[in-house]
Design a protein around this motif. Structure first.
Motif, PDB file in Angstrom:
ATOM      1  N   HIS A  89       0.903  -1.169  -0.167  1.00  0.00           N
ATOM      2  CA  HIS A  89      -0.046   0.072  -0.039  1.00  0.00           C
ATOM      3  C   HIS A  89       0.757   1.306  -0.110  1.00  0.00           C
ATOM      4  O   HIS A  89       1.076   1.702   0.906  1.00  0.00           O
ATOM      5  N   TRP A  90       1.126   1.728  -1.182  1.00  0.00           N
ATOM      6  CA  TRP A  90       2.296   2.656  -1.274  1.00  0.00           C
ATOM      7  C   TRP A  90       1.466   4.013  -0.993  1.00  0.00           C
ATOM      8  O   TRP A  90       2.268   5.275  -0.890  1.00  0.00           O
ATOM      9  N   GLN A  91       0.289   4.152  -0.865  1.00  0.00           N
ATOM     10  CA  GLN A  91      -0.393   5.482  -0.745  1.00  0.00           C
ATOM     11  C   GLN A  91      -0.037   6.060   0.823  1.00  0.00           C
ATOM     12  O   GLN A  91      -0.248   7.083   0.947  1.00  0.00           O
ATOM     13  N   ASN A  92       0.312   5.096   1.659  1.00  0.00           N
ATOM     14  CA  ASN A  92       0.769   5.535   2.803  1.00  0.00           C
ATOM     15  C   ASN A  92       1.919   6.450   2.824  1.00  0.00           C
ATOM     16  O   ASN A  92       1.984   7.588   3.476  1.00  0.00           O
ATOM     17  N   PHE A  93       2.799   6.371   1.962  1.00  0.00           N
ATOM     18  CA  PHE A  93       4.062   7.322   1.440  1.00  0.00           C
ATOM     19  C   PHE A  93       3.684   8.497   0.957  1.00  0.00           C
ATOM     20  O   PHE A  93       4.260   9.629   1.420  1.00  0.00           O
ATOM     21  N   VAL A  94       2.488   8.497   0.091  1.00  0.00           N
ATOM     22  CA  VAL A  94       1.898   9.724  -0.366  1.00  0.00           C
ATOM     23  C   VAL A  94       1.581  10.578   0.452  1.00  0.00           C
ATOM     24  O   VAL A  94       1.692  11.825   0.747  1.00  0.00           O
ATOM     25  N   SER A  95       0.782   9.801   1.524  1.00  0.00           N
ATOM     26  CA  SER A  95      -0.105  10.631   2.436  1.00  0.00           C
ATOM     27  C   SER A  95       0.956  11.308   3.440  1.00  0.00           C
ATOM     28  O   SER A  95       0.833  12.549   3.589  1.00  0.00           O
ATOM     29  N   ALA A  96       1.934  10.491   3.746  1.00  0.00           N
ATOM     30  CA  ALA A  96       2.914  11.248   4.686  1.00  0.00           C
ATOM     31  C   ALA A  96       3.726  12.323   4.047  1.00  0.00           C
ATOM     32  O   ALA A  96       3.990  13.236   4.760  1.00  0.00           O
ATOM     33  N   TRP A  97       3.882  12.080   2.749  1.00  0.00           N
ATOM     34  CA  TRP A  97       4.632  13.156   2.038  1.00  0.00           C
ATOM     35  C   TRP A  97       4.076  14.437   1.668  1.00  0.00           C
ATOM     36  O   TRP A  97       4.445  15.266   1.721  1.00  0.00           O
ATOM     37  N   THR A  98       2.766  14.248   1.488  1.00  0.00           N
ATOM     38  CA  THR A  98       2.066  15.307   1.041  1.00  0.00           C
ATOM     39  C   THR A  98       1.168  15.993   2.336  1.00  0.00           C
ATOM     40  O   THR A  98       1.108  17.225   2.398  1.00  0.00           O
ATOM     41  N   LYS A  99       0.358  15.149   2.792  1.00  0.00           N
ATOM     42  CA  LYS A  99      -0.797  15.612   3.830  1.00  0.00           C
ATOM     43  C   LYS A  99      -0.168  15.989   5.130  1.00  0.00           C
ATOM     44  O   LYS A  99      -0.437  16.965   5.672  1.00  0.00           O
ATOM     45  N   ALA A 100       0.933  15.386   5.572  1.00  0.00           N
ATOM     46  CA  ALA A 100       1.758  15.688   6.751  1.00  0.00           C
ATOM     47  C   ALA A 100       2.911  16.492   6.638  1.00  0.00           C
ATOM     48  O   ALA A 100       3.608  16.782   7.621  1.00  0.00           O
ATOM     49  N   ASN A 101       3.015  16.978   5.251  1.00  0.00           N
ATOM     50  CA  ASN A 101       4.079  17.936   5.052  1.00  0.00           C
ATOM     51  C   ASN A 101       5.442  17.260   5.234  1.00  0.00           C
ATOM     52  O   ASN A 101       6.498  17.974   5.586  1.00  0.00           O
ATOM     53  N   MET A 102       5.652  16.008   5.283  1.00  0.00           N
ATOM     54  CA  MET A 102       6.938  15.418   5.519  1.00  0.00           C
ATOM     55  C   MET A 102       7.719  15.754   4.413  1.00  0.00           C
ATOM     56  O   MET A 102       9.100  15.657   4.545  1.00  0.00           O
ATOM     57  N   GLY A 103       7.449  16.012   3.176  1.00  0.00           N
ATOM     58  CA  GLY A 103       8.583  16.426   2.159  1.00  0.00           C
ATOM     59  C   GLY A 103       9.248  17.718   2.357  1.00  0.00           C
ATOM     60  O   GLY A 103      10.221  17.940   2.368  1.00  0.00           O
ATOM     61  N   GLY A 104       8.343  18.608   3.106  1.00  0.00           N
ATOM     62  CA  GLY A 104       8.931  19.729   3.499  1.00  0.00           C
ATOM     63  C   GLY A 104       9.809  19.826   4.676  1.00  0.00           C
ATOM     64  O   GLY A 104      10.937  20.310   4.739  1.00  0.00           O
ATOM     65  N   TYR A 105       9.471  18.949   5.677  1.00  0.00           N
ATOM     66  CA  TYR A 105      10.463  18.556   6.671  1.00  0.00           C
ATOM     67  C   TYR A 105      11.514  17.912   6.324  1.00  0.00           C
ATOM     68  O   TYR A 105      12.822  18.430   6.875  1.00  0.00           O
ATOM     69  N   MET A 106      11.663  17.137   5.101  1.00  0.00           N
ATOM     70  CA  MET A 106      12.980  16.696   4.741  1.00  0.00           C
ATOM     71  C   MET A 106      13.675  17.462   4.009  1.00  0.00           C
ATOM     72  O   MET A 106      15.001  17.459   4.042  1.00  0.00           O
ATOM     73  N   LEU A 107      13.173  18.307   3.351  1.00  0.00           N
ATOM     74  CA  LEU A 107      13.986  19.471   2.805  1.00  0.00           C
ATOM     75  C   LEU A 107      14.669  20.404   3.792  1.00  0.00           C
ATOM     76  O   LEU A 107      15.622  20.672   3.365  1.00  0.00           O
ATOM     77  N   HIS A 108      13.879  20.861   4.860  1.00  0.00           N
ATOM     78  CA  HIS A 108      14.588  21.376   5.919  1.00  0.00           C
ATOM     79  C   HIS A 108      15.476  20.576   6.686  1.00  0.00           C
ATOM     80  O   HIS A 108      16.799  21.302   6.993  1.00  0.00           O
ATOM     81  N   SER A 109      15.477  19.188   6.758  1.00  0.00           N
ATOM     82  CA  SER A 109      16.291  18.266   7.447  1.00  0.00           C
ATOM     83  C   SER A 109      17.812  18.404   6.309  1.00  0.00           C
ATOM     84  O   SER A 109      18.863  18.405   7.003  1.00  0.00           O
TER      85      SER A 109
END
Length: 288
Positions: free
Chosen positions: A52-72
């Motif tokens: 279920h790859w949708q978990n990663f999509v949800s974490a990356w977009t809805k929870a802003n994990m992509g932005g957090y990773m960029l900051h890290s």
């Protein structure tokens, strides 16, 4: 001979047990990250029915994990750059040259090894807060808090004692013949350090990069203290926000996907530098 064989078997068994204790939680988190939400209410050891790859999509977009990773990535990369620019020349000078105050500087850096940054984060915050108040009065704007550059400088400063200790120990083990040959050929101190000594110290440099990367990437207390804007947090602080949100929404798959996003860069970096890691630690610890 039998005692040596028995001792070796016991050692292998202990190491194997430790490896299992480390690998099983990592594999379990990776397995849980591709499960659907309903599957988490069954057996925790059951394999997912499908990926279920949708978990990663949800974490990356809805929870802003992509932005957090960029900051890290930004904070960690900048902190490593600042640290190496300061620590490499300092370690080289302390290890290869004799000058007035050298022993005192070495003592100060060694004393810094016993200072836990978690104990001084409040004084650091108060100092930066007072600085921001002064800047607000003088210039009408603030700069020191909620600033990734300042966080990177704090990270680099707190990592200096360990980094200088390890690098200077490694530089002390290198023979002086290479430097003398470079001086005879007309090379200056800076060119000798950059072109001759630093390539020879590559295993130790890789070691300090890995250890400090792990420290900066997983750091939580400093970023939570110096950055109060949630949108500017790094992955560890953002992961806590994700865990609290997903627990209330009962979307555990996205939460575990966020955990995997934090772990993957560390695992990839370790795989890339593992050959130089042991060599750098072993040779760097021969002399203090």
């Amino acid at each position: 001979m039998k005692k040596i064989v028995a001792l070796s078997l016991c050692l292998i068994m202990v190491l194997g047990l430790l490896a299992v204790l480390i690998l099983v939680p990592v594999l379990w988190v990776m397995m849980a990250s591709v499960k659907e939400t309903v599957e988490h209410y069954g057996s925790p050891w059951a394999l997912p029915t499908h990926i279920h790859w949708q978990n990663f999509v949800s974490a990356w977009t809805k929870a802003n994990m992509g932005g957090y990773m960029l900051h890290s990535v930004t904070v960690t990369g900048l902190a490593l750059a600042i640290l190496l620019v300061v620590a490499l020349p300092a370690s080289y000078c302390l290890a290869r040259f004799h000058f007035v105050g050298r022993r005192f500087l070495n003592t100060c850096f060694m004393a810094g090894l016993f200072v836990n940054v978690n104990y001084i984060v409040v004084p650091i915050y108060l100092m930066l807060s007072d600085g921001d108040k002064w800047l607000k009065t003088m210039l009408g704007s603030t700069f020191l808090l909620n600033n990734h550059i300042v966080v990177a400088v704090v990270y680099a400063a707190t990592a200096l004692p360990f980094t200088i200790y390890l690098l200077s120990s490694y530089f002390s083990t290198l023979p002086h013949d290479f430097e003398e040959a470079a001086y005879i050929d007309g090379a200056g101190y800076g060119r000798t350090m950059v072109q001759i000594m630093l390539p020879m110290a590559k295993p130790s440099i890789v070691t300090v990069i890995l250890f400090n990367f792990l420290s900066f990437w997983n750091e939580y207390i400093i970023i939570k203290t110096l950055v109060t804007d949630r949108d500017e947090w790094t992955l560890p602080a953002g992961l806590l926000n994700l865990m609290q949100a997903q627990q209330s929404a009962a979307e555990y798959g996205s939460m575990y996907a966020g955990l995997v996003l934090v772990m993957v860069p560390v695992l990839v970096l370790y795989i890339c530098v593992q050959k130089n890691l042991t060599k750098g630690m072993t040779v760097g610890g021969l002399k203090g």
